[in-house]
Enzyme design. Structure first.
Site, PDB file in Angstrom:
ATOM      1  N   GLY A   7       1.721  -7.734  12.178  1.00  0.00           N
ATOM      2  CA  GLY A   7       2.468  -8.042  10.962  1.00  0.00           C
ATOM      3  C   GLY A   7       2.023  -9.403  10.454  1.00  0.00           C
TER       4      GLY A   7
ATOM      5  N   GLY B 101      -4.400  -6.700  10.680  1.00  0.00           N
ATOM      6  CA  GLY B 101      -4.503  -5.666   9.647  1.00  0.00           C
ATOM      7  C   GLY B 101      -4.972  -6.213   8.321  1.00  0.00           C
TER       8      GLY B 101
ATOM      9  N   CYS C 107       5.414   5.272   8.834  1.00  0.00           N
ATOM     10  CA  CYS C 107       4.780   5.205   7.508  1.00  0.00           C
ATOM     11  C   CYS C 107       5.847   5.379   6.433  1.00  0.00           C
ATOM     12  CB  CYS C 107       3.700   6.286   7.362  1.00  0.00           C
ATOM     13  SG  CYS C 107       3.022   6.289   5.689  1.00  0.00           S
TER      14      CYS C 107
ATOM     15  N   ASN D 232       5.322  -1.982  11.532  1.00  0.00           N
ATOM     16  CA  ASN D 232       4.628  -1.405  10.373  1.00  0.00           C
ATOM     17  C   ASN D 232       5.112  -2.166   9.127  1.00  0.00           C
ATOM     18  OD1 ASN D 232       3.257   0.324   8.581  1.00  0.00           O
ATOM     19  ND2 ASN D 232       3.548   2.073   9.916  1.00  0.00           N
ATOM     20  N   THR D 233       4.760  -1.678   7.972  1.00  0.00           N
ATOM     21  CA  THR D 233       5.062  -2.422   6.740  1.00  0.00           C
ATOM     22  C   THR D 233       6.541  -2.324   6.344  1.00  0.00           C
ATOM     23  OG1 THR D 233       4.435  -0.450   5.520  1.00  0.00           O
ATOM     24  CG2 THR D 233       2.741  -2.124   5.810  1.00  0.00           C
TER      25      THR D 233
ATOM     26  N   ASN E 109       0.848  -1.192   0.000  1.00  0.00           N
ATOM     27  CA  ASN E 109       0.000   0.000   0.000  1.00  0.00           C
ATOM     28  C   ASN E 109       0.876   1.231   0.000  1.00  0.00           C
ATOM     29  OD1 ASN E 109      -0.345   1.941   2.455  1.00  0.00           O
ATOM     30  ND2 ASN E 109       0.132  -0.060   3.353  1.00  0.00           N
TER      31      ASN E 109
ATOM     32  N   ASN F 213      -4.221   6.590  15.747  1.00  0.00           N
ATOM     33  CA  ASN F 213      -2.896   6.626  15.121  1.00  0.00           C
ATOM     34  C   ASN F 213      -2.618   8.067  14.694  1.00  0.00           C
ATOM     35  OD1 ASN F 213      -1.158   6.404  12.470  1.00  0.00           O
ATOM     36  ND2 ASN F 213      -0.848   4.476  13.537  1.00  0.00           N
TER      37      ASN F 213
END
Ligand code: SIN
Length: 289
Positions: free
Chosen positions: A244, A266, A130, A193-194, A70, A100
């Site tokens: 994750g 998620g 992010c 996070n990603t 994303n 967030n």
């Protein structure tokens, strides 16, 4: 719902159970058609900034073999709209809510935290991870001095709201950043996070995402999350919310065995909106066993 007590204390806030939604993957209108949002331990909402942000150009999403990329760019309607249109209905529905918080600068992060400190939100999750924005986000999450400075300043304006810091896996050693924000006063950590990634369209030879790169989530990153939670839990004392690629109750339990006190779901919820409650039921079944 589980018939025995699964409640956890996260930084002084009691969650009914250890399953939360992960930021950016929850839609109240859709989810509440399928389950009571108050059945989950916590609802984490999409990154919110001081002013509305338009986000990145489309395409913003691409599927991958074992997950998705994303590059939303923290698109949101700004903190005032968030309070009236996102937070209020969730609190009316009895949910525990973690907001967030996003910003380009320390001043912007602090404005949002200060504003939310005066609301019914339960916890703040400071997004320093992010990978899809040029200023803020991961720029703080990859620099321990900048991350610590941000946390010190946010803590000064966030009143009694617990400050959870959402960490990036896109670093050489996640424990360095975790320790820096813990020393700066963070009440808890959320990770991961990603992971930054890219796909290229074979017909055009160009990246699939308009922004070029994006953040990889989904089952492909679960072992990375388990490892990073494990490493972080060995050195930090504050609670960890692990996330994750959690697709099943077993995945959630694995993160808890690695050291997470709670777990967020998620990408699974983007495939199946009831995934968070299904995973909660599976986790309860495994714990009973
Ligand atoms: C995005 O909005 O681009 C993703 C948010 C994040 O990775 O924190």
């Amino acid at each position: 719902m589980p018939e025995f007590d699964l409640s956890v204390d996260i930084c002084g806030v009691t969650w009914k159970n250890p399953i939360a939604t992960a930021s950016g993957t929850f839609n109240f209108r859709e989810s509440s058609r399928y389950y009571r949002v108050s059945d989950l331990g916590c609802i984490t909402t999409k990154g919110v900034s001081r002013e509305p942000w338009g986000g990145n150009e489309t395409p913003k999403i691409a599927e991958t073999r074992s997950g998705m990329l994303n590059s939303i760019g923290l698109e949101n309607r700004g903190v005032e709209m968030y309070i009236d249109h996102d937070l209020k209905p969730l609190k009316e529905a009895g949910a525990t809510v973690m907001a967030n918080v996003a910003g380009h600068t320390i001043v912007e992060y602090c404005s949002v935290a200060e504003r939310l400190a005066k609301t019914a939100v339960d916890l703040l999750e400071i997004n320093i991870s992010c990978p899809n924005v040029k200023e803020g986000g991961i720029a703080f999450g990859t620099d321990k001095t900048a991350a610590a400075e941000l946390v010190t300043r946010v803590k000064k304006v966030s009143g009694a709201k617990p400050v959870i810091v959402k960490l990036s896996p896109n670093v050489t050693d996640i424990t360095e950043i975790a320790l820096a924000v813990e020393r700066a006063g963070a009440d808890g950590l959320s990770l991961i996070n990603t992971l930054k990634g890219m796909r290229i369209d074979l017909n055009t030879g160009k990246p699939v995402l308009a922004n070029g790169s994006g953040g990889l989530s989904g089952p492909a990153i679960h072992p990375v999350a388990v490892w990073m939670v494990y490493e972080t839990a060995r050195v930090c004392r504050i609670p960890i919310i692990g996330m994750g690629g959690v697709m099943t109750g077993a995945d959630a339990l694995e993160l808890m065995l690695a050291g997470a006190k709670a777990v967020a779901v998620g990408t699974a919820a983007l495939i199946d909106p009831v995934a968070p409650t299904r995973i909660l039921g599976e986790l309860a079944g495994l714990l009973r066993k």
